[in-house]
Design a protein around this motif. Structure first.
Motif, PDB file in Angstrom:
ATOM      1  N   UNK A 196     -20.221  -6.307   1.941  1.00 23.32           N
ATOM      2  CA  UNK A 196     -19.030  -7.083   1.595  1.00 23.32           C
ATOM      3  C   UNK A 196     -18.605  -7.889   2.819  1.00 23.32           C
ATOM      4  N   UNK A 197     -18.469  -9.220   2.703  1.00 24.69           N
ATOM      5  CA  UNK A 197     -18.177 -10.074   3.875  1.00 24.69           C
ATOM      6  C   UNK A 197     -16.694 -10.085   4.252  1.00 24.69           C
ATOM      7  N   UNK A 198     -16.127  -8.901   4.357  1.00 22.13           N
ATOM      8  CA  UNK A 198     -14.730  -8.749   4.760  1.00 22.13           C
ATOM      9  C   UNK A 198     -14.679  -7.604   5.762  1.00 22.13           C
ATOM     10  N   UNK A 199     -14.035  -7.827   6.891  1.00 21.07           N
ATOM     11  CA  UNK A 199     -13.827  -6.716   7.816  1.00 21.07           C
ATOM     12  C   UNK A 199     -12.345  -6.653   8.185  1.00 21.07           C
ATOM     13  N   UNK A 200     -11.921  -5.450   8.536  1.00 20.96           N
ATOM     14  CA  UNK A 200     -10.535  -5.217   8.931  1.00 20.96           C
ATOM     15  C   UNK A 200     -10.513  -4.695  10.359  1.00 20.96           C
ATOM     16  N   UNK A 201      -9.763  -5.361  11.214  1.00 22.61           N
ATOM     17  CA  UNK A 201      -9.523  -4.905  12.579  1.00 22.61           C
ATOM     18  C   UNK A 201      -8.082  -4.415  12.640  1.00 22.61           C
ATOM     19  N   UNK A 202      -7.913  -3.151  12.906  1.00 32.05           N
ATOM     20  CA  UNK A 202      -6.559  -2.600  13.029  1.00 32.05           C
ATOM     21  C   UNK A 202      -6.280  -2.309  14.492  1.00 32.05           C
ATOM     22  N   UNK A 203      -5.399  -3.094  15.061  1.00 33.51           N
ATOM     23  CA  UNK A 203      -5.012  -2.919  16.461  1.00 33.51           C
ATOM     24  C   UNK A 203      -3.847  -1.936  16.485  1.00 33.51           C
ATOM     25  N   UNK A 204      -4.179  -0.659  16.581  1.00 30.94           N
ATOM     26  CA  UNK A 204      -3.163   0.389  16.489  1.00 30.94           C
ATOM     27  C   UNK A 204      -3.618   1.620  17.251  1.00 30.94           C
ATOM     28  N   UNK A 205      -2.682   2.472  17.561  1.00 36.65           N
ATOM     29  CA  UNK A 205      -2.983   3.767  18.177  1.00 36.65           C
ATOM     30  C   UNK A 205      -1.697   4.589  18.145  1.00 36.65           C
ATOM     31  N   UNK A 206      -1.772   5.814  18.639  1.00 33.52           N
ATOM     32  CA  UNK A 206      -0.611   6.692  18.628  1.00 33.52           C
ATOM     33  C   UNK A 206       0.515   6.130  19.493  1.00 33.52           C
ATOM     34  N   UNK A 207       1.663   5.849  18.868  1.00 30.04           N
ATOM     35  CA  UNK A 207       2.924   5.554  19.556  1.00 30.04           C
ATOM     36  C   UNK A 207       2.820   4.401  20.548  1.00 30.04           C
ATOM     37  N   UNK A 208       1.971   3.423  20.275  1.00 24.23           N
ATOM     38  CA  UNK A 208       1.800   2.332  21.227  1.00 24.23           C
ATOM     39  C   UNK A 208       2.823   1.232  20.949  1.00 24.23           C
TER      40      UNK A 208
END
Length: 871
Positions: free
Chosen positions: A213-225
């Motif tokens: 599937x030509x869709x990607x998700x980048x989640x810029x996250x982490x614990x309590x940042x």
């Protein structure tokens, strides 16, 4: 993949644990700084388009409580859809809470969103939840959520970033599985270094290779940042390195719309997602470990959570609904207050028992508040302040199970001193009250006296009290499915004697269905007279060392496993009569007192671990009722109940919210080699069983027990508790050793080919002890039986009856607890304008009946909600 067709979603968030290695107030201090920082970044950078707080709305309330009305800036960002709200109130653990708690959590999310003049985010965000239940797609769908992002539970499955996740009823949800925290830790933190571009391309290329599937998700996250400092710069770097891709920094609901176009390219996964990690993860894009043993950490938290859930779902909610039906409505706003305390105990790091001592101590305070609120509501409903001031009264029994049936009832009957006595005994040192119990048709109901407490002070009116002799009695009677039955308590001139209902001696009891024998060592055998199969060595316990923590169970390499088989036992018969026979079994196991950290072995010093079980066989009962208490005075150990069924099967079943999951017995040999080793014991909601062609055996418990498994030889292992001292960032933790008395209630249930899952759910409700009792001064000639709701199909289970969220009627939720299509006739004696079908969020779908009766059909494991608009 041709990058011309590639769409990259870049999404920013912070994973906010409300309490964990800091107590709530410690994390809230950081929260205020985090929100203030976020607002500044969003206001100063229009290119920073969207942010979410881990899918939780409670952070908004926690923030507002500190800053007061100074929330206009945050309100503006929410209304602009740059800060997404919900769908959750708190991010829960799915394995340890009920289906109704998950629904209430999402309802609270909607309620908080409305307070902030917005709607909840229609996206399922469960990035850090430790495994996922089979029915989660159906629950999300009931709130108009079609997509979900998750970070744990799929092991090392490759090429699976996109998949269609289906519930057992066929409901589907478009799922993206990503490496939670990976981008923030291994890419974003490298910005402005020579490694950044290499890390960025490595991450994105790996995501591209995971799926067709030509869709990607980048989640810029982490614990309590804090919110990302370099959003514009990272977006520009992505565009520079992938110039032909379509980069979207927007609401993930848009990703779901795109995913639908590629459904045929996605694998389909049906059921639970709780697979352990096979090998160490790729540090850039690999998956996260599932974390499997939180379900057995800190047993008292689980026990109180289940108990409070049951109190609200099966007693208080239907009780208040009944008060509305009878036009004597209680203040149901207190239910929201109680649920608020409950839901605040259900974030995954709270209910999972993997936090510091201070966090878990706060949880017990919240459980106490739930008890206090529910007790006040019950006292108002039952008119406790108007306790009879004479002995002429009617016992009213409320049953909210939805199933009309014959029940063995145990109740405390209060009698003022001076009640007519039976003096026809050889000695008058303890004269017994002489009374009969009669139903509304005037039939005398046989009963047995279990115990008597003399001169118990009870409130009769406000601050006034009187002394009562309280008789704990048991009797068998018909009860309505959703309503009440009246029974008259009448003085008798005659000596009251009823014929014993069972055969028994000092170590055995027998009814129509079962014979129960207690061996010299305290272990139990049950003969199922229906099948001729005998189950022996029941109620055996094994104890081994525990050097793990709240997340993972770990036995010492040099472990010692102690069995209760040879431990001495004392056996007492406590009561016997026309209703049931009870025995007390006292066992004393000698186990190592602690774990010796210097030698990595269990200590040579032994301590007596006392285990006391009260076993009861009732007349007409097809199961053995067991109450066990353990005085845990040892440390760093795990206690398990072993049930050797002797049933050889490749499969076993276990309960989950709105579902019965089927798994393979034993452990996959490859699973023993996994980085996150597969273990025999897995999640369950109090029911586990194994069956053969014409026989089977099940363990059923209402509260606290959530980890069990079945060996290939048919032995069921149930984890009673784990006692440990390793707690993240608290080297001196002590509360996790859970010292003191621990209480359990469970049933041993021989089954046969006509036993189905709903029978076990009924037994679980019996053990929950959900009946209410009131004592009225009304005339014995006015006895009533009232059934407001009847369900004619035993496979259709009543989940909850409650006041509708908008207070325009009564909500009734049912689910099909079988693998087959079912049809049900629902009859209501509620004075309503009609019946409407609803979604789980209680939004109306259509009117299904103008009358008080209608027929509906259910797919396997389908959940349905109805609204009865009360006139």
């Amino acid at each position: 993949m041709d990058n011309k067709n590639l769409t990259i979603f870049f999404h920013c968030s912070t994973h906010w644990d409300r309490e964990w290695y800091l107590p709530f107030q410690g994390f809230r201090y950081k929260l205020v700084k985090t929100v203030d920082d976020l607002m500044q970044k969003l206001e100063n950078n229009s290119d920073f388009s969207v942010f979410n707080f881990d899918g939780q709305t409670i952070v908004l309330e926690d923030y507002k409580e500190v800053v007061g009305d100074k929330t206009k800036r945050l309100q503006n960002l929410i209304e602009e859809k740059r800060v997404l709200v919900g769908p959750w109130y708190v991010m829960p653990d799915e394995m340890l809470v009920s289906g109704e708690s998950l629904i209430r959590n999402l309802l609270f999310g909607e309620k908080i969103a409305k307070k902030w003049n917005t709607d909840t985010w229609k996206y399922g965000y469960v990035n850090d939840v430790f495994g996922h239940i089979a029915q989660m797609p159906q629950i999300f769908s009931g709130f108009d959520i079609e997509g979900v992002y998750l970070g744990r539970g799929v092991g090392n499955r490759q090429n699976i970033s996109h998949f269609v996740w289906k519930s057992p009823d066929g409901t589907k949800i478009y799922t993206y599985q990503g490496f939670y925290g990976g981008f923030s830790r291994y890419v974003a933190l490298k910005y402005n270094t020579e490694e950044f571009t290499e890390k960025l391309k490595g991450y994105i290329d790996e995501e591209i290779n995971k799926s067709d599937v030509p869709i990607i998700l980048i989640t810029d996250t982490n614990d309590h940042i804090l919110a990302e400092n370099n959003v514009s710069e990272i977006k520009n770097a992505i565009k520079e390195n992938y110039p032909n891709a379509n980069l979207l920094h927007t609401n993930l609901e848009e990703m779901v719309s795109l995913q639908k176009n590629y459904e045929s390219d996605m694998p389909i996964i049906t059921g639970e997602l709780a697979e352990t990690m096979h090998c160490r993860s790729n540090p850039n894009t690999g998956n996260l470990v599932t974390i499997t043993n939180c379900i057995s950490s800190y047993y008292p938290l689980k026990y109180n959570n289940d108990r409070c859930q049951n109190l609200l779902e099966h007693i208080i909610e239907p009780m208040i609904a009944l008060s509305k039906i009878e036009d004597n409505e209680l203040n149901h706003q207190f239910v929201d207050v109680a649920y608020d305390y409950l839901l605040k105990n259900q974030p995954h790091d709270s209910i999972c028992g993997c936090s510091i001592d201070a966090t878990h101590k706060d949880m017990f305070y919240r459980y106490r508040q739930i008890d206090n609120i529910c007790n006040a509501l019950k006292e108002d409903f039952l008119h406790v302040d108007s306790m009879q001031n004479d002995n002429d009264y009617v016992l009213r029994i409320y049953n909210f199970s939805g199933r009309k049936s014959v029940k063995n009832i145990t109740a405390d009957l209060p009698f003022l001193t001076g009640y007519k006595k039976d003096f026809n005994r050889f000695t008058q040192n303890e004269p017994i009250n002489s009374f009969v119990i009669k139903d509304s048709d005037g039939n005398e109901i046989p009963y047995q006296i279990n115990s008597i407490k003399h001169r118990v002070s009870k409130r009769t009116n406000e601050q006034n009290s009187a002394a009562f002799d309280v008789y704990n009695v048991s009797f068998s009677a018909d009860v309505e499915g959703f309503g009440y039955n009246d029974f008259a308590i009448i003085e008798s001139e005659n000596r009251i004697v009823y014929k014993d209902g069972l055969s028994y001696s000092d170590n055995y009891a027998e009814n129509e269905f079962l014979r129960v024998d207690i061996a010299q060592n305290g272990e139990i055998s049950i003969l199922d007279k229906r099948t001729g199969k005998k189950y022996e060595n029941l109620n055996r316990f094994v104890d081994n060392g525990e050097c793990g923590d709240g997340w993972f169970s770990m036995p010492p390499a040099n472990d010692e496993i102690i069995s209760s088989f040879s431990s001495p036992a004392v056996i007492k018969r406590l009561k016997a009569g026309c209703i049931g026979v009870s025995f007390e079994i006292i066992k004393q196991m000698k186990v190592p007192k602690y774990f010796d950290n210097s030698s990595y072995t269990r200590s040579q010093e032994l301590e007596v671990l006392e285990i006391v079980s009260t076993v009861t066989l009732n007349k007409n009962s097809k199961y053995l009722d067991v109450k066990t208490r353990v005085n845990n005075n040892c440390k760093n150990h795990k206690l398990q109940l072993v049930i050797p069924t002797g049933i050889l099967s490749s499969k076993y079943y276990a309960s989950q919210a709105f579902y019965k999951v089927v798994r393979e017995t034993g452990i996959n040999e490859e699973g023993k080699k996994y980085f996150e080793q597969e273990q025999l014991e897995k999640n369950m909601n109090g029911i586990i069983g194994v069956e053969a062609e014409n026989s089977g055996f099940a363990f059923v418990s209402p509260f606290g027990i959530h980890e069990a498994g079945v060996e290939r030889n048919g032995d069921i292992y149930v984890t009673m508790f784990r006692s440990f001292n390793k707690v993240f960032l608290q080297p001196d933790a002590s509360e996790s050793q859970i010292q003191g008395e621990l209480n359990y209630h469970y049933a041993f249930v021989p089954t046969k080919n006509d036993t189905n899952y709903c029978d076990l759910l009924d037994i679980q409700k019996d053990l929950e002890d959900n009946m209410l009792f009131s004592f009225n001064k009304k005339s014995r000639e006015e006895l009533l039986n009232k059934d407001y709701l009847s369900i004619n199909n035993k496979n259709i289970v009543l989940s909850i009856v409650k006041i509708a969220e908008n207070n325009n009627g009564i909500i009734v939720r049912l689910f099909n607890a079988s693998d087959n299509n079912q049809t049900v006739v629902l009859k209501s004696e509620i004075n309503a304008e009609g019946i409407w079908s609803c979604k789980l969020n209680e939004n109306e779908i259509e009117k299904v009946s103008n009358s008080r009766e209608f027929t509906d059909s259910f797919n396997p494991w389908q959940i349905k909600t109805y609204l009865l608009k009360v006139k």
